[in-house]
Design an enzyme around this catalytic site. Sequence first.
Site, short mmCIF file in Angstrom:
data_model
loop_
_atom_site.label_atom_id
_atom_site.label_comp_id
_atom_site.label_asym_id
_atom_site.label_seq_id
_atom_site.Cartn_x
_atom_site.Cartn_y
_atom_site.Cartn_z
N HIS A 54 0.86 -1.19 0.00
CA HIS A 54 0.00 0.00 0.00
C HIS A 54 0.90 1.24 0.00
CE1 HIS A 54 -3.38 2.60 0.65
NE2 HIS A 54 -2.77 3.15 1.68
N ASP A 56 1.12 5.03 -0.40
CA ASP A 56 0.42 6.32 -0.45
C ASP A 56 1.12 7.29 -1.38
OD1 ASP A 56 -1.75 5.97 1.45
OD2 ASP A 56 -0.16 5.72 2.94
N ASP A 165 -7.99 1.63 1.96
CA ASP A 165 -7.58 2.57 3.01
C ASP A 165 -8.44 3.82 3.15
OD1 ASP A 165 -5.96 3.13 5.18
OD2 ASP A 165 -4.48 4.22 4.01
N HIS A 412 -6.24 9.53 -0.89
CA HIS A 412 -6.89 9.62 0.41
C HIS A 412 -6.03 10.27 1.49
CE1 HIS A 412 -5.01 5.59 0.23
NE2 HIS A 412 -4.67 5.87 1.47
#
Length: 966
Positions: A54, A56, A165, A412
């Site tokens: 994951h 970001d 997420d 996000h």
Amino acid sequence: MMFHIFLLCLLCTALGAPPTDDLRSPRDTTKCGYTSCHKTDPEKLNVHLVPHSHDDVGWKRTVDQYYFGNNEKDHMGIRGVEDIINSVVQSLNEDPNRRFIQVETAFFARWWETQTDEIKTMVKELVNNGQLEMVSGGWSMNDEAATNYQSIIDQMTPRVGWQIDPFGHTNAMATVLAELGFDGLFFWRLDYRDSEARQTDRRTEFVWRGNSDLGSKSDIFTSLLYENYNAPLYFCWDIQCGDEPIIDDKSSTEYNVKRKVDQFHKRIAAQAKNYQTNNILITMGGDFTYQAAEMYYVNIDRLIKGFQEFHPEINMIYSTPSCYLNAVRESAERNGITFPLETNDFMPYATSRHTYWTGYYSSRPNSKRFERQGNNLLQVAKHLVAFENAKNKSFEGDVIELKKIMGVMQHHDAITGTEKQHVTDDYVRMLTNAMQEAQKSIHTMIFDLLKYAVDDESVGATLNSCLLSNVTRCAESGEQRFTVAVYNPHGHTVSHFVRVPVVSTKYSVAGLHGGKIPFQISPVIDTFSKVPGTQSLYELTFKATDIPPLGVNYFYITKEDSTVNEPNLIEPSDKTVLGTESTGIEIDSTTGLLKSVTLNGVNQVVSQQFLYYQSSNASGGTRSSGAYVFRPSAGTEALIISDKTEFVTYQGEIFDEVHQKFNDWLKQSIRVYKNENYIEFDWIVGPLSYVNKLGIEVITRYITDLDNEATFYTDSNGRQLIKRVRNHRPTYEYTNEEPISGNYYPVTSRIVIKDKMKKIDMAILNDRSQGGSSLTDGQVELMIHRRLMNDDEFGVEEVLNEREYGEGVIVRGQHYLFSGFMSSLPDNVRLLTLESFAPNKLLLRLEHPFSKDDDEILGKPVIVDLKDLLTLYTIKSVSETTLGSNQLKSDNVRLQFPIKGNEKATGKELTKEEDETLKVTLNPMEIRTFILDVEARQLTRITGSANIHLPHTLLTLLFIAICVFH
Ligand SMILES: *[C@@H]1O[C@H](CO)[C@@H](O)[C@H](O)[C@H]1NC(C)=O
Ligand SMILES: *[C@@H]1O[C@H](CO)[C@@H](O)[C@H](O)[C@H]1NC(C)=O
Ligand SMILES: *[C@@H]1O[C@H](CO)[C@@H](O)[C@H](O)[C@H]1NC(C)=O
Ligand SMILES: [Zn+2]
């Protein structure tokens, strides 16, 4: 170009093949796609291990820092995404059994650009044989609360959604994924009570119907992750985890396979209870994992072997979300399993009784506004590029950076405001640069159109979009003579009020062909003295009327000699009733506060207050408000900032207004435009000071005597309205430990209350995403600014305390109050996207913005004639595609999942008749996407037609540029 490349790789055809203007046919099912999945066993429990990382696109570190892995002091051990992809690709190449999913295209694209041909060939092979699967296909994993669906569509290209997420999930997102032709959606982060209930009742997988108007066309199969998106406890083998490795050397004293397998088996058994089919998905990864991919894979290889030896009743395989979906579908079909139908959304998100993630709906209000401006510019740039493309000029390159950064902004931890300050600064830097780049080509194109309009090839000028007119800075408008160009990106004629900061009290305004245009000059309410640049003391407002669809209109503004003519500046008035009989406001003559509003000739009691919440005290050991969380001090209510104002009213030809000063850090103008059906609230708030060393969260509240029976409506990413009931959730037992923040919802474009008896609706439209609620009947509130004292301990590790010019940041924004909202909207076609797709091909998206429930008349199907819409072109042929425009609608075959009650999805194609006439039908809430083959025609001259006013004009701004000629 790049966008074509990623489109191809998602469809498993040759990655890196030259871009082509042919639409791709559906997945090549012979090789990649579902046939490349490892076999499942109908008689066993199939455990799908899904390796993922994951990554970001900015959070604690900037996008570049995450990519290259520098600025390490911040995050021990974490290296860059570049290392992750390098490492994963090598490990996949070692063993065809292994799988990996790549999510954030922003990172992958960057990596791809720097690879050698050999590596690219290898990666193509990994994609083709199903080892490397692109999921979501978005530039980033977008937030769902604060984003507008137009931006979500722009940054997505198809197959499986992976929203693991984002802090809550929306119906509009589900709908967009279904319309993109996705087969399924995986997510995590939903209210802890909802999650527990679903796990207990085996409702962890369902068919989510995003939009009741669209019905089964908006259905998407949805699977909730079991615990979170990390690997099971003790089974993370990245260099940052340091978990015990699996040691399968039987002669070693360290041999531990049996013990590790048994440990993992406990997790499997627990999870399998909560899912309906004989398949479960286990995520093997986490934040920025697979920096040392081989270490992870070697251990998973041993785990799989260990299960073969000790638990042969379990079939453990490397898998991907797509392979899992297909297995679930097959199993459901074989065993007659059906899935419940879900129609509700997953907002707001709470992680415990006092922890509601409803603060980020309003965090960093200026970034949220700036993102809207970026989207506006992007949509306009795409239109203009499409026009020029038809004339065989390419401006594509100037827009590409803006497309990319807008993809990043949807992330996000970007639009949400949940990143560190230096990361925000970096987003702003990138967006500013990209907007400047895009403006260059917009300006060239605006000139081309102008040259044609005035029939003068010699026109030359500088052009500026005056993005700082909110703080009354615009150098160009200080000139002796300047021109305002107004471009209308809508599919229908609009009129729009243009406000320009100016430096004198005497001007004249003329139209393109010399006609005088009425205007008004008023004093500014604030000069924003700390902002560098020439201060403007006045604002000039005029109405740009009847701008045709996709047309530009020009207005010449000239400074007049102030010694000769009377100044045009409006004088203060002593009236407290402003506006006309049909649209007006009444101000209390002692307090200067709003007393009532008249709209459509109906007078309503409406007052307004500004208040603040005190964030709870973290020193007492409790969770406080932070970038994510909103938590007012226990047992407190919002406090009124001031119950009276210093005020001045002004009356003019175009609008009346009142200037209210509540205190040194809070001001507002309320404007009533003559002959319009809304009231504008233009507030300026900040710098905020802490109160009692606690955070301060400012709201504005609109107070009526309407009885909305504990019910209000908020929009889903700017699309349909969702019904909210105070202190209630439709899908689980709600406990009301946080009566304020637990009732907050994201308001991306509007919040509405309805009085059924009086048959009156009141809607507040906003200019950026905010959190909002109706905590008491008749009232609506929106959070407009927040400055905090503490971190909320969800990882950002920094206090939300935005500063500028040595003090807290100032925020200016607008709310628009409509009442009788539903019946005053005249138009039911919205032009969502118009962009160049390939030479002589255009991509067009049209939307029906209303629901059947909105209005009897507006909520009906509507027919659009493409010929009337696109007068610049001769349309040769039309084909309909999925929402992402990468697949013909007729080629998109989605996996079908049986629903309890046995409903089947139906698609709708362009009918033969539609094709021949170029007339298309839009059903309520429908978005249809077309690729048009076109030939350019002569530019059309600007012509007038009916004057239509739409709130959408407020939502999607017109593009306004100021030109200075030389
Ligand atoms: C577009 O312009 C290029 C060079 O400027 C030319 O080679 C090409 O033929 C033109 N294409 C069309 C469709 O006019
Ligand atoms: C916050 O908590 C600390 C520690 O308990 C206390 O000293 C302080 O007075 C509290 N502040 C307020 C405003 O209640
Ligand atoms: C004005 O707009 C600019 C550009 O969006 C933004 O950076 C700035 O923070 C805004 N200022 C205020 C006071 O809202
Ligand atoms: Zn994340």
